[in-house]
Design a protein around this motif. Structure first.
Motif, PDB file in Angstrom:
ATOM      1  N   ASN A   6       0.889  -1.301   0.068  1.00 37.22           N
ATOM      2  CA  ASN A   6      -0.153   0.099  -0.180  1.00 37.22           C
ATOM      3  C   ASN A   6       0.985   1.088   0.071  1.00 37.22           C
ATOM      4  O   ASN A   6       1.634   1.357   1.014  1.00 37.22           O
ATOM      5  CB  ASN A   6      -0.889  -0.041   1.205  1.00 37.22           C
ATOM      6  CG  ASN A   6      -1.964   1.318   1.253  1.00 37.22           C
ATOM      7  OD1 ASN A   6      -2.084   1.893   0.448  1.00 37.22           O
ATOM      8  ND2 ASN A   6      -2.265   1.567   2.589  1.00 37.22           N
ATOM      9  N   ASN A  11      -5.455   0.150  -6.393  1.00 38.23           N
ATOM     10  CA  ASN A  11      -6.878  -0.372  -6.374  1.00 38.23           C
ATOM     11  C   ASN A  11      -6.909  -1.894  -5.395  1.00 38.23           C
ATOM     12  O   ASN A  11      -7.158  -2.798  -5.852  1.00 38.23           O
ATOM     13  CB  ASN A  11      -7.739  -0.534  -7.511  1.00 38.23           C
ATOM     14  CG  ASN A  11      -6.855  -1.436  -8.371  1.00 38.23           C
ATOM     15  OD1 ASN A  11      -5.616  -1.704  -8.204  1.00 38.23           O
ATOM     16  ND2 ASN A  11      -7.736  -2.011  -9.302  1.00 38.23           N
ATOM     17  N   LYS A  13      -8.276  -2.568  -2.866  1.00 37.18           N
ATOM     18  CA  LYS A  13      -9.431  -3.411  -2.443  1.00 37.18           C
ATOM     19  C   LYS A  13      -9.965  -4.353  -3.743  1.00 37.18           C
ATOM     20  O   LYS A  13     -10.285  -5.528  -3.613  1.00 37.18           O
ATOM     21  CB  LYS A  13     -10.803  -2.546  -2.704  1.00 37.18           C
ATOM     22  CG  LYS A  13     -11.881  -2.890  -1.725  1.00 37.18           C
ATOM     23  CD  LYS A  13     -12.751  -1.863  -1.059  1.00 37.18           C
ATOM     24  CE  LYS A  13     -13.642  -2.365  -0.208  1.00 37.18           C
ATOM     25  NZ  LYS A  13     -14.316  -1.600   0.439  1.00 37.18           N
TER      26      LYS A  13
ATOM     27  N   GLU B  66     -22.747   1.638   0.022  1.00 33.59           N
ATOM     28  CA  GLU B  66     -21.613   0.874   0.417  1.00 33.59           C
ATOM     29  C   GLU B  66     -21.664  -0.620   0.499  1.00 33.59           C
ATOM     30  O   GLU B  66     -21.038  -1.155  -0.278  1.00 33.59           O
ATOM     31  CB  GLU B  66     -21.081   1.454   1.808  1.00 33.59           C
ATOM     32  CG  GLU B  66     -19.929   0.947   2.132  1.00 33.59           C
ATOM     33  CD  GLU B  66     -19.310   1.766   3.308  1.00 33.59           C
ATOM     34  OE1 GLU B  66     -18.141   1.794   3.663  1.00 33.59           O
ATOM     35  OE2 GLU B  66     -20.207   2.093   4.153  1.00 33.59           O
ATOM     36  N   GLU B  70     -19.696  -3.254  -2.332  1.00 37.17           N
ATOM     37  CA  GLU B  70     -18.819  -4.005  -1.684  1.00 37.17           C
ATOM     38  C   GLU B  70     -18.890  -5.377  -2.161  1.00 37.17           C
ATOM     39  O   GLU B  70     -18.064  -6.237  -2.416  1.00 37.17           O
ATOM     40  CB  GLU B  70     -18.600  -3.997  -0.196  1.00 37.17           C
ATOM     41  CG  GLU B  70     -17.669  -3.258   0.357  1.00 37.17           C
ATOM     42  CD  GLU B  70     -17.436  -3.088   2.054  1.00 37.17           C
ATOM     43  OE1 GLU B  70     -18.251  -3.947   2.415  1.00 37.17           O
ATOM     44  OE2 GLU B  70     -16.778  -2.197   2.389  1.00 37.17           O
ATOM     45  N   ASP B  93     -15.912  10.261  -5.376  1.00 34.83           N
ATOM     46  CA  ASP B  93     -14.883   9.728  -4.403  1.00 34.83           C
ATOM     47  C   ASP B  93     -15.147   8.550  -3.820  1.00 34.83           C
ATOM     48  O   ASP B  93     -14.696   7.501  -3.779  1.00 34.83           O
ATOM     49  CB  ASP B  93     -14.460  10.559  -3.472  1.00 34.83           C
ATOM     50  CG  ASP B  93     -13.937  12.092  -3.898  1.00 34.83           C
ATOM     51  OD1 ASP B  93     -13.462  12.017  -5.207  1.00 34.83           O
ATOM     52  OD2 ASP B  93     -13.919  12.924  -3.489  1.00 34.83           O
ATOM     53  N   TYR B  94     -16.337   8.373  -3.385  1.00 36.30           N
ATOM     54  CA  TYR B  94     -16.881   7.264  -2.478  1.00 36.30           C
ATOM     55  C   TYR B  94     -17.181   6.143  -3.349  1.00 36.30           C
ATOM     56  O   TYR B  94     -16.714   4.952  -2.771  1.00 36.30           O
ATOM     57  CB  TYR B  94     -18.159   7.827  -2.134  1.00 36.30           C
ATOM     58  CG  TYR B  94     -19.055   6.640  -1.011  1.00 36.30           C
ATOM     59  CD1 TYR B  94     -18.817   6.625   0.216  1.00 36.30           C
ATOM     60  CD2 TYR B  94     -20.020   6.060  -1.671  1.00 36.30           C
ATOM     61  CE1 TYR B  94     -19.148   5.542   1.033  1.00 36.30           C
ATOM     62  CE2 TYR B  94     -20.590   4.994  -0.734  1.00 36.30           C
ATOM     63  CZ  TYR B  94     -20.232   4.932   0.353  1.00 36.30           C
ATOM     64  OH  TYR B  94     -21.064   3.850   1.010  1.00 36.30           O
ATOM     65  N   LYS B  97     -13.774   4.743  -4.480  1.00 36.07           N
ATOM     66  CA  LYS B  97     -13.119   4.165  -3.242  1.00 36.07           C
ATOM     67  C   LYS B  97     -13.574   2.606  -3.049  1.00 36.07           C
ATOM     68  O   LYS B  97     -12.995   1.708  -2.675  1.00 36.07           O
ATOM     69  CB  LYS B  97     -13.060   4.816  -2.189  1.00 36.07           C
ATOM     70  CG  LYS B  97     -12.314   4.631  -0.942  1.00 36.07           C
ATOM     71  CD  LYS B  97     -12.286   5.611   0.089  1.00 36.07           C
ATOM     72  CE  LYS B  97     -11.699   4.977   1.366  1.00 36.07           C
ATOM     73  NZ  LYS B  97     -13.199   4.732   2.489  1.00 36.07           N
ATOM     74  N   ASN B  98     -14.905   2.411  -3.241  1.00 31.28           N
ATOM     75  CA  ASN B  98     -15.316   1.222  -2.737  1.00 31.28           C
ATOM     76  C   ASN B  98     -15.751   0.091  -3.941  1.00 31.28           C
ATOM     77  O   ASN B  98     -16.474  -0.630  -3.894  1.00 31.28           O
ATOM     78  CB  ASN B  98     -17.101   1.351  -2.163  1.00 31.28           C
ATOM     79  CG  ASN B  98     -16.863   1.987  -0.887  1.00 31.28           C
ATOM     80  OD1 ASN B  98     -16.312   1.222  -0.186  1.00 31.28           O
ATOM     81  ND2 ASN B  98     -16.914   3.364  -0.545  1.00 31.28           N
ATOM     82  N   TYR B 123      -9.982  11.734 -11.884  1.00 28.23           N
ATOM     83  CA  TYR B 123      -9.963  10.136 -12.159  1.00 28.23           C
ATOM     84  C   TYR B 123      -9.574   9.745 -13.406  1.00 28.23           C
ATOM     85  O   TYR B 123      -9.468   8.833 -13.857  1.00 28.23           O
ATOM     86  CB  TYR B 123     -11.240   9.446 -11.729  1.00 28.23           C
ATOM     87  CG  TYR B 123     -11.388   9.679 -10.179  1.00 28.23           C
ATOM     88  CD1 TYR B 123     -10.436   8.991  -9.285  1.00 28.23           C
ATOM     89  CD2 TYR B 123     -12.377  10.400  -9.788  1.00 28.23           C
ATOM     90  CE1 TYR B 123     -10.879   8.747  -7.978  1.00 28.23           C
ATOM     91  CE2 TYR B 123     -12.568  10.530  -8.281  1.00 28.23           C
ATOM     92  CZ  TYR B 123     -11.708  10.072  -7.665  1.00 28.23           C
ATOM     93  OH  TYR B 123     -11.986   9.891  -6.114  1.00 28.23           O
TER      94      TYR B 123
END
Lengths: 202, 253
Positions: A6, A11, A13, B66, B70, B93-94, B97-98, B123
Motif C-alpha cells: 500500500n 486499487n 480493494k 456501500e 462492496e 470519490d466514494y 473508493k468502494n 480520475y
C-alpha cells in the motif's frame, strides 16, 4: 502469505477481492515489517508514475521492497502502474526514475499511436512471446487494459507477452522472480484470475 | 446493464414500470460466470431508503450503497460502472473508493456540467461516462433528465458535443421510447451519434433478440451494445449473442 503493498495509489480493494475469490490469503503491507512477513508481493497501482515513486519513498518502502525482491528473491507481481514502476524511468509528465528492477523505459502511447484513442482502454488480446509460469494461453487470451503509457524492455528475454495497439507494447514481463503486467488481471475475468492463481502458486 | 431500485435488481419498461428480478449479488455472480465485458449498474431508486423486507421471497436486498458496491466488487472481476443520482464529487470519490472503475453521470452533469470536468480531472476521462436518456420528438432526439421525466428541449447531438468538451470519456445513450419494448435499437440516431463524436458510444434500449445486436453492430460503428431485460430472461442469452456476432465478423471479445 501474499503482501499487497500500500503506497496510497493502488486499487488494493479490487486486488484483495480477487485474491479472496481464488482462496489466497493476503494482508496489506504498510511498512518495512510487512515485507518480512510476506512470502510473495503484489505492487498494484492506478495513477501517475511520479507521484507513485514519491509516495513509495516518503513511506520508506523503496529499500525494504528492493531488499525483499533482489536479496531475498521473493516473487513480485507489478500490476499496471505497478509494472511500470519496475522499470528504470518514465516520461510521464516529466522525467522520473523508477525502481530499476527491469532494464527498459516507460514511454507515451500518444507519441506512437495515431488514429486510435489514448488511453488504450478495454479488452485486448496478448501475443505470447515466451513460455512462462503465469500465463501461456495463446487463444482467447484477452485482458482488460487502461493505460496511456507503455513499457519497452531493453532485453527481449524479459518480454513474456506484447499487445498491438498502434505500437507493440511489452505488457507482460519477467526478470527472475519479478513479474509485471500492464493489464488488470483483477478486472479480467477468468483469464485474470488464472494468472493470479498461477502467481500465487509459484 | 442492471437497474437497481431500492436495493434490488429490477427490469425496466418505459422508465416507469419496474418488475423485481432479484438479488444484486446473485445476478452479478451469474454474469461473472458468463465472462461478460463490463457491468453497468444504475441506481434508479427515487428515495434513499433501501427496503430489506423481502426475506419472505428469499431475496435479500442491501441497505446502503456501500454494502451493495462492496458485495458486487467481491464477486465481479470485470470493469464495474456505477451510477444513478450522482450530484457531487464526494459521491464519486466514494464510489471509486468502494470498487467502481467508472461512474456514470446523467441529470447531475446536465444541471452542473462542471461536475464532468471535476471528475475527469481527478480520475481521468476514461472513468467518466456520460449517460443520456433521449426521446425522439418530431424526428429529433431530445435529451430528457430526471428519470426521463423532464424534456430539456436540447438535441442529443448538441449535448454530446458540449459534454465531450467538458471531458466526458464515454457516452451511454438510452432510447426511452424503446425501454423494455424489445422493438430493436434506434439505429438511425445511434449511427448519427457515433459519427458526431470521437469518444466511444455505448447504446441501449430495445433489444428483443440477438439479431438486434447484429443489426446495430453491422450498421453503425457503435463501440458497445448494452442490454438489460433480454439478458435477464433468456437462457444463455449472453454467450449466444456473442457467438452470433463473432460468426458475422463483428469484432467482439
Amino acid at each position: 502469505m501474499i503482501g499487497i503493498i500500500n503506497y496510497g495509489m493502488g486499487n488494493i480493494k479490487s486486488v484483495g477481492n480477487a485474491l479472496n475469490f481464488i482462496g489466497s490469503e493476503y494482508f496489506i503491507i504498510e511498512d518495512e515489517a510487512g515485507f518480512k512477513k510476506a512470502d510473495k508481493l503484489i505492487l498494484p497501482g492506478v495513477g501517475a508514475f511520479g507521484k507513485a515513486m514519491e509516495n513509495l519513498s516518503s513511506r520508506n518502502l523503496v529499500n525494504p521492497l528492493t531488499e525483499a525482491v533482489l536479496t531475498d528473491k521473493k516473487p513480485l507481481l507489478g500490476l499496471c502502474l505497478g509494472m511500470q514502476l519496475l522499470f528504470e524511468d518514465s516520461c510521464e509528465h516529466g522525467f522520473h526514475k523508477g525502481l530499476g528492477f527491469i532494464k527498459g523505459h516507460v514511454l507515451a502511447l500518444a507519441d506512437e499511436v495515431k488514429n486510435l484513442p489514448v488511453p488504450h482502454m478495454g479488452w485486448n488480446n496478448l501475443r505470447i512471446a515466451r513460455e512462462n509460469e503465469i500465463f501461456n494461453q495463446e487463444e482467447d487470451n484477452d485482458f482488460y487494459f487502461v493505460h496511456s503509457f507503455y513499457c519497452k524492455c531493453d532485453k527481449a528475454e524479459n518480454v513474456l507477452a506484447t499487445v498491438d495497439y498502434g505500437v507493440s507494447a511489452d505488457v507482460m514481463v519477467k526478470e527472475g522472480n519479478i513479474f509485471g503486467c500492464q493489464f488488470h488481471p483483477e478486472k479480467s475475468q477468468q483469464n485474470g484470475l488464472e494468472l493470479m492463481r498461477n502467481f500465487c502458486s509459484l | 446493464m442492471l437497474y437497481i431500485k431500492n436495493g434490488l435488481i429490477v427490469r425496466s419498461e418505459d422508465f416507469s414500470y419496474h418488475q423485481l428480478i432479484g438479488n444484486i449479488v446473485n445476478e452479478a455472480h451469474r454474469y461473472n460466470e458468463w465472462n461478460v465485458d463490463e457491468l453497468i449498474y444504475i441506481d434508479i431508486s427515487r428515495d434513499e431508503v433501501y427496503d430489506a423486507n423481502r426475506d419472505d421471497h428469499k431475496i435479500s436486498s442491501f441497505n446502503s450503497h456501500e454494502s451493495m458496491l462492496e458485495a458486487i466488487a467481491a464477486t465481479c472481476f470485470m470493469p464495474l460502472c456505477f451510477g444513478g443520482g450522482i450530484r457531487t464529487i464526494e459521491q464519486i470519490d466514494y464510489l471509486i473508493k468502494n470498487g467502481a472503475d467508472k461512474i456514470t453521470l446523467n441529470t447531475g452533469a446536465y444541471e452542473n456540467p462542471a461536475l464532468i470536468r471535476e471528475a475527469a480531472e481527478k480520475y481521468g476521462s476514461q472513468a467518466v461516462v456520460l449517460s443520456i436518456d433521449y426521446k425522439v420528438i418530431d424526428g429529433v432526439p431530445k435529451v430528457f433528465t430526471n428519470f426521463g421525466t423532464t424534456n430539456t428541449e436540447v438535441s442529443l447531438f448538441d449535448w454530446m458535443k458540449e459534454a465531450e468538451g467538458h471531458g466526458a470519456g464515454e457516452f451511454f445513450i438510452n432510447a426511452i421510447d424503446r425501454d423494455g419494448k424489445a422493438s430493436g435499437y434506434d439505429i438511425a440516431n445511434i449511427g448519427k451519434a457515433v459519427e458526431s463524436t470521437q469518444i466511444p458510444v455505448v447504446a441501449c434500449g430495445g433489444a428483443g433478440d440477438m439479431y438486434d445486436f447484429l443489426d446495430l453492430a453491422s450498421e453503425t460503428k457503435v463501440s458497445g451494445i448494452a442490454a438489460g431485460n433480454w439478458f435477464h430472461f433468456v437462457e444463455r442469452s449472453y454467450p449466444r449473442a456473442k457467438q452470433l456476432l463473432k460468426k458475422n465478423g463483428i469484432n467482439v471479445r
